[in-house]
Design an enzyme around this catalytic site. Structure first.
Site, PDB file in Angstrom:
ATOM      1  N   HIS A  21       0.886  -1.175   0.000  1.00  0.00           N
ATOM      2  CA  HIS A  21       0.000   0.000   0.000  1.00  0.00           C
ATOM      3  C   HIS A  21       0.919   1.220   0.000  1.00  0.00           C
ATOM      4  CE1 HIS A  21      -4.033   1.566   0.354  1.00  0.00           C
ATOM      5  NE2 HIS A  21      -3.691   2.355   1.355  1.00  0.00           N
ATOM      6  N   LYS A 168      -3.522   7.164  -4.145  1.00  0.00           N
ATOM      7  CA  LYS A 168      -2.450   7.758  -3.356  1.00  0.00           C
ATOM      8  C   LYS A 168      -1.397   8.289  -4.316  1.00  0.00           C
ATOM      9  CE  LYS A 168      -3.486   6.965   0.983  1.00  0.00           C
ATOM     10  NZ  LYS A 168      -3.672   8.097   1.904  1.00  0.00           N
TER      11      LYS A 168
HETATM   12  C1  MUC Z   1      -4.839   8.846   4.743  1.00  0.00           C
HETATM   13  O1  MUC Z   1      -4.020   9.747   4.733  1.00  0.00           O
HETATM   14  O2  MUC Z   1      -5.945   9.108   4.290  1.00  0.00           O
HETATM   15  C2  MUC Z   1      -6.605   6.345   4.649  1.00  0.00           C
HETATM   16  C3  MUC Z   1      -6.891   5.593   3.561  1.00  0.00           C
HETATM   17  C4  MUC Z   1      -5.670   5.216   2.984  1.00  0.00           C
HETATM   18  O3  MUC Z   1      -5.493   4.525   1.991  1.00  0.00           O
HETATM   19  O4  MUC Z   1      -4.666   5.754   3.691  1.00  0.00           O
HETATM   20  C5  MUC Z   1      -5.189   6.341   4.853  1.00  0.00           C
HETATM   21  C6  MUC Z   1      -4.480   7.522   5.324  1.00  0.00           C
HETATM   22 MG    MG Z   2      -5.437  11.187   3.895  1.00  0.00          MG
END
Ligand code: MUC
Ligand code: MG
Length: 372
Positions: A21, A168
């Site tokens: 991830h 992300k």
């Molecule tokens: C975040 O910063 O949002 C929440 C979902 C994900 O994939 O990472 C987290 C942290």
């Molecule tokens: Mg976030």
């Protein structure tokens, strides 16, 4: 007579993730949860969870530090105290220790679970009652590979497990990220809402360019594009673009929410019980956001089932979650430590029923994954 607190245990649990991830600051291959078990003098047990991302990569509390804080600072203060005096206990912990909201969230969750079990009521009932029993849940595509992310999303859409996706980004050059995001949005089309989370990786100028590109690519929301302390950058960017900003790391509690709104920010907030210090505390933040016209989103620290269930009980009491939730944490892990996993279906998850959190530990699984 109220039962008193007899024991407080903080347990480190390591579970591998189903795939890497990848966030802008770290790539996770394992998730570490701090599971808190509080027993009272009537033999009941309350469960809580404090979980962060990538050790100290995401925030200032590490799993090991959370355990130490609970064992050495919170536990001596809690032992022997009335178990249902939640406000008294919170004030006492806040007087003796600053910050450490993740650790405090696990304690508040465990005390609420205990109280719910004592009253034979679900946690949401203690918060005034659930308005929703099935909550929408998005999925984060973060394998680091564009085609793998597209395949993953298509399969999840076909299964009706998720219809909203967060990508992300921020670890690559801006235009590489834009190409990655645009390719995924083009492949999924209108059947999916696609959002991005930059996790603070851009400066304001990069964010301005990035947001213009992402807006043109049909992206619905940009999460935490700039560093957490720069409230004025978030406010300026939110005024400049139609594509809304979701503030995440910038906000821990109600005071942060007030200050960001006062700085001129508009958009949405990722509520997280961990950042706020517990399910009760996060609802204070939600009230400030609502008063300021800021949209609500049920956020996660990629908690396991215990922290996810606690969050769901809180979100279930909010009339409108403008951006849904991301309570998919348990699905990112290869295994679980509870008897009955949460039920994910129809692009969402069911609010657990049963007293307290409605969650029971599987002792064999816990023993298997507990850090020795
Ligand atoms: C975040 O910063 O949002 C929440 C979902 C994900 O994939 O990472 C987290 C942290
Ligand atoms: Mg976030």
């Amino acid at each position: 007579m109220s039962a008193t607190i007899e024991s407080v245990d903080a347990i480190l649990v390591d579970i591998p993730t189903i795939r890497p991830h990848q966030l802008s600051m770290t790539t996770m291959g394992v998730q570490t949860m701090v599971i808190v078990r509080i027993k009272d003098s009537d033999g009941r047990e309350g469960l809580g969870e404090a979980t962060t991302i990538g050790g100290l990569a995401y925030g200032p509390e590490s799993p090991e530090g959370i355990k130490l804080t609970i064992d050495h600072y919170f536990k001596p203060q809690l032992l022997g105290q009335p178990a249902d005096a939640l406000n008294t206990l919170r004030v006492a912990l806040n007087r003796s220790s600053r910050g450490n909201n993740l650790a405090k969230s696990a304690i508040e969750t465990a005390l609420l679970d205990l109280f719910g079990k004592r009253l034979n009521q679900p946690l949401a009932a203690l918060l005034g009652g659930a308005l929703h029993t099935h909550l929408p849940v998005l999925w984060t595509l973060a394998s680091g590979d564009t085609q793998r992310d597209i395949d993953e999303a298509k399969q999840l859409i076909a299964e009706r497990r998720h219809c909203d996706f967060k990508l992300k980004i921020g670890s690559r050059a801006l235009m590489d990220d834009v190409r990655h995001v645009a390719a995924i949005k083009a492949a999924l089309g209108d059947q999916a809402s696609v959002r991005v989370d930059v996790n603070q990786a851009w400066d304001e100028a990069t964010a301005a360019r990035g947001m213009a590109e992402l807006q043109a690519a049909g992206i619905d929301l940009v999460e935490q594009p700039t560093p957490l302390k720069d409230f004025s950058a978030l406010a300026r960017l939110s005024a400049k673009f139609h594509i809304p900003i979701l503030a995440d790391e910038s906000l821990a509690d109600a005071t942060d929410m007030y200050n960001l709104a006062a700085a001129g920010f508009s958009g949405a907030v990722a509520l997280k019980i961990a950042k706020a210090g517990g399910p009760l505390r996060v609802l204070e933040q939600a009230a400030v956001a609502r008063a300021a016209g800021i949209g609500l989103y049920g956020g996660t620290m990629l908690e396991g089932t215990i922290g996810t269930a606690a969050s769901l009980h809180a979100w279930s009491t909010l009339e409108t979650l403008h951006w849904g939730t991301e309570m998919f944490g348990p699905l990112l892990m290869k295994d679980d430590i509870v008897v009955q996993p949460l039920k994910f279906h129809d692009n969402g998850v069911e609010l657990p029923t049963g007293p307290g959190l409605g969650i029971e530990i599987d002792e064999d699984k816990l023993a298997r994954y507990q850090r020795k």
